[in-house]
Design a protein around this motif. Structure first.
Motif, short mmCIF file in Angstrom:
data_model
loop_
_atom_site.label_atom_id
_atom_site.label_comp_id
_atom_site.label_asym_id
_atom_site.label_seq_id
_atom_site.Cartn_x
_atom_site.Cartn_y
_atom_site.Cartn_z
N THR A 106 7.29 -8.51 -53.99
CA THR A 106 6.99 -7.49 -52.99
C THR A 106 6.52 -8.05 -51.64
O THR A 106 6.82 -7.48 -50.60
N PHE A 107 5.81 -9.15 -51.66
CA PHE A 107 5.25 -9.68 -50.42
C PHE A 107 6.30 -10.13 -49.41
O PHE A 107 6.17 -9.81 -48.22
N PRO A 108 7.35 -10.87 -49.81
CA PRO A 108 8.31 -11.32 -48.80
C PRO A 108 8.90 -10.17 -47.98
O PRO A 108 8.95 -10.24 -46.75
N LYS A 109 9.31 -9.10 -48.64
CA LYS A 109 9.88 -7.96 -47.90
C LYS A 109 8.83 -7.31 -47.01
O LYS A 109 9.11 -6.94 -45.87
N ALA A 110 7.62 -7.18 -47.53
CA ALA A 110 6.55 -6.57 -46.74
C ALA A 110 6.24 -7.41 -45.50
O ALA A 110 6.02 -6.86 -44.41
N LEU A 111 6.24 -8.72 -45.65
CA LEU A 111 5.97 -9.59 -44.51
C LEU A 111 7.09 -9.51 -43.49
O LEU A 111 6.84 -9.46 -42.28
N ILE A 112 8.32 -9.46 -43.95
CA ILE A 112 9.46 -9.34 -43.03
C ILE A 112 9.35 -8.03 -42.25
O ILE A 112 9.49 -8.01 -41.02
N VAL A 113 9.10 -6.93 -42.94
CA VAL A 113 9.00 -5.63 -42.28
C VAL A 113 7.85 -5.64 -41.27
O VAL A 113 8.01 -5.18 -40.13
N ALA A 114 6.71 -6.19 -41.66
CA ALA A 114 5.54 -6.20 -40.78
C ALA A 114 5.74 -7.08 -39.55
O ALA A 114 5.22 -6.77 -38.47
N SER A 115 6.48 -8.17 -39.70
CA SER A 115 6.58 -9.12 -38.59
C SER A 115 7.88 -9.03 -37.79
O SER A 115 7.98 -9.63 -36.72
N CYS A 116 8.87 -8.29 -38.26
CA CYS A 116 10.13 -8.19 -37.54
C CYS A 116 9.96 -7.23 -36.36
O CYS A 116 9.76 -6.03 -36.54
N VAL A 117 10.03 -7.77 -35.16
CA VAL A 117 9.83 -6.97 -33.95
C VAL A 117 11.14 -6.58 -33.28
O VAL A 117 11.18 -5.67 -32.46
N ASP A 118 12.22 -7.29 -33.62
CA ASP A 118 13.50 -6.95 -33.03
C ASP A 118 14.61 -7.36 -33.99
O ASP A 118 14.86 -8.56 -34.15
N PRO A 119 15.24 -6.44 -34.67
CA PRO A 119 14.98 -5.00 -34.61
C PRO A 119 13.79 -4.62 -35.50
O PRO A 119 13.56 -5.25 -36.53
N GLN A 120 13.07 -3.61 -35.09
CA GLN A 120 12.01 -3.11 -35.96
C GLN A 120 12.68 -2.36 -37.11
O GLN A 120 13.75 -1.77 -36.93
N MET A 121 12.04 -2.41 -38.28
CA MET A 121 12.62 -1.71 -39.42
C MET A 121 11.51 -1.21 -40.34
O MET A 121 10.43 -1.79 -40.40
N THR A 122 11.83 -0.14 -41.03
CA THR A 122 10.91 0.40 -42.03
C THR A 122 11.16 -0.31 -43.35
O THR A 122 12.17 -1.00 -43.52
N ALA A 123 10.27 -0.07 -44.30
CA ALA A 123 10.45 -0.64 -45.63
C ALA A 123 11.75 -0.13 -46.25
O ALA A 123 12.47 -0.89 -46.92
N GLU A 124 12.07 1.13 -46.02
CA GLU A 124 13.30 1.71 -46.57
C GLU A 124 14.53 1.06 -45.94
O GLU A 124 15.52 0.79 -46.63
N GLN A 125 14.49 0.82 -44.65
CA GLN A 125 15.61 0.17 -43.98
C GLN A 125 15.77 -1.27 -44.46
O GLN A 125 16.89 -1.75 -44.65
N ALA A 126 14.65 -1.95 -44.67
CA ALA A 126 14.71 -3.32 -45.20
C ALA A 126 15.32 -3.31 -46.60
O ALA A 126 16.15 -4.17 -46.93
N GLU A 127 14.92 -2.36 -47.43
CA GLU A 127 15.50 -2.23 -48.77
C GLU A 127 17.01 -2.07 -48.69
O GLU A 127 17.76 -2.70 -49.43
N ALA A 128 17.46 -1.19 -47.77
CA ALA A 128 18.90 -0.96 -47.61
C ALA A 128 19.60 -2.24 -47.16
O ALA A 128 20.68 -2.58 -47.67
N LEU A 129 18.99 -2.96 -46.21
CA LEU A 129 19.57 -4.22 -45.74
C LEU A 129 19.65 -5.24 -46.87
O LEU A 129 20.66 -5.91 -47.05
N PHE A 130 18.59 -5.33 -47.66
CA PHE A 130 18.53 -6.32 -48.74
C PHE A 130 19.45 -5.98 -49.91
O PHE A 130 19.72 -6.82 -50.75
#
Length: 172
Positions: A106-130
């Motif tokens: 869980t932490f890697p995705k959460a860290l990516i979502v929290a630190s990605c500033v361009d493009p910004q993404m939600t946890a749901e968008q990160a899940e879809a990307l992953f």
């Protein structure tokens, strides 16, 4: 003597930009053609002087595929989120193993979502990307996020830059 207030005015959080190939089909085509080229490279024997090496056609296709895969890369910029937010994020994703710093699911995705500033993404968008990009591309994102939070090395010397500048006659 430096004044801490002056230092704080100049301070900026660390950032890193990585390129992520969002078209796995194109990456797969590059791999397929690379394998095909390797297979014919050592095994081909011409029957006559007029025979053209089949690797020539494959190499041309490979170059086109590499160009397409490179064009399918998207830039992701990750930025340090600050000490408090980072430690809160670590605390929110504890590992079940006392020898590990965080839950590696869980932490890697959460860290990516929290630190990605361009493009910004939600946890749901990160899940879809992953669900689309492979583990290697996900690792690029996590490695960049980890580095902006934990990396301390800023290389004072770049062999490539030095060689280029030397070749250009020291031009700036």
């Amino acid at each position: 003597m430096p004044n801490i207030e002056d230092i704080l005015k100049q301070a900026k959080p660390r950032e890193r930009t990585v390129q992520v190939c969002i078209r796995g089909d194109l990456a797969s085509e590059v791999e397929r053609l690379t394998d095909e080229l390797a297979a014919v490279a050592g095994n081909w024997q011409p029957q006559s002087i007029a025979d053209e090496h089949p690797g020539r056609k494959i190499a041309a296709e490979l170059e086109k595929a590499r160009t397409a895969a490179k064009a399918a890369e998207e830039a992701f910029t990750l930025r340090y989120i600050g000490d408090r937010r980072y430690h809160d994020l670590l605390a929110a994703h504890p590992s079940g193993d006392p020898n590990e710093l965080f839950d590696d699911r869980t932490f890697p995705k959460a860290l990516i979502v929290a630190s990605c500033v361009d493009p910004q993404m939600t946890a749901e968008q990160a899940e879809a990307l992953f669900e689309i990009v492979n583990q290697g591309e996900q690792k690029k994102l996590f490695d960049a996020a980890w580095e902006v939070h934990n990396g301390a090395n800023v290389s004072p010397f770049s062999l490539a830059a030095s060689a280029l500048l030397a070749g250009l006659g020291g031009e700036k």
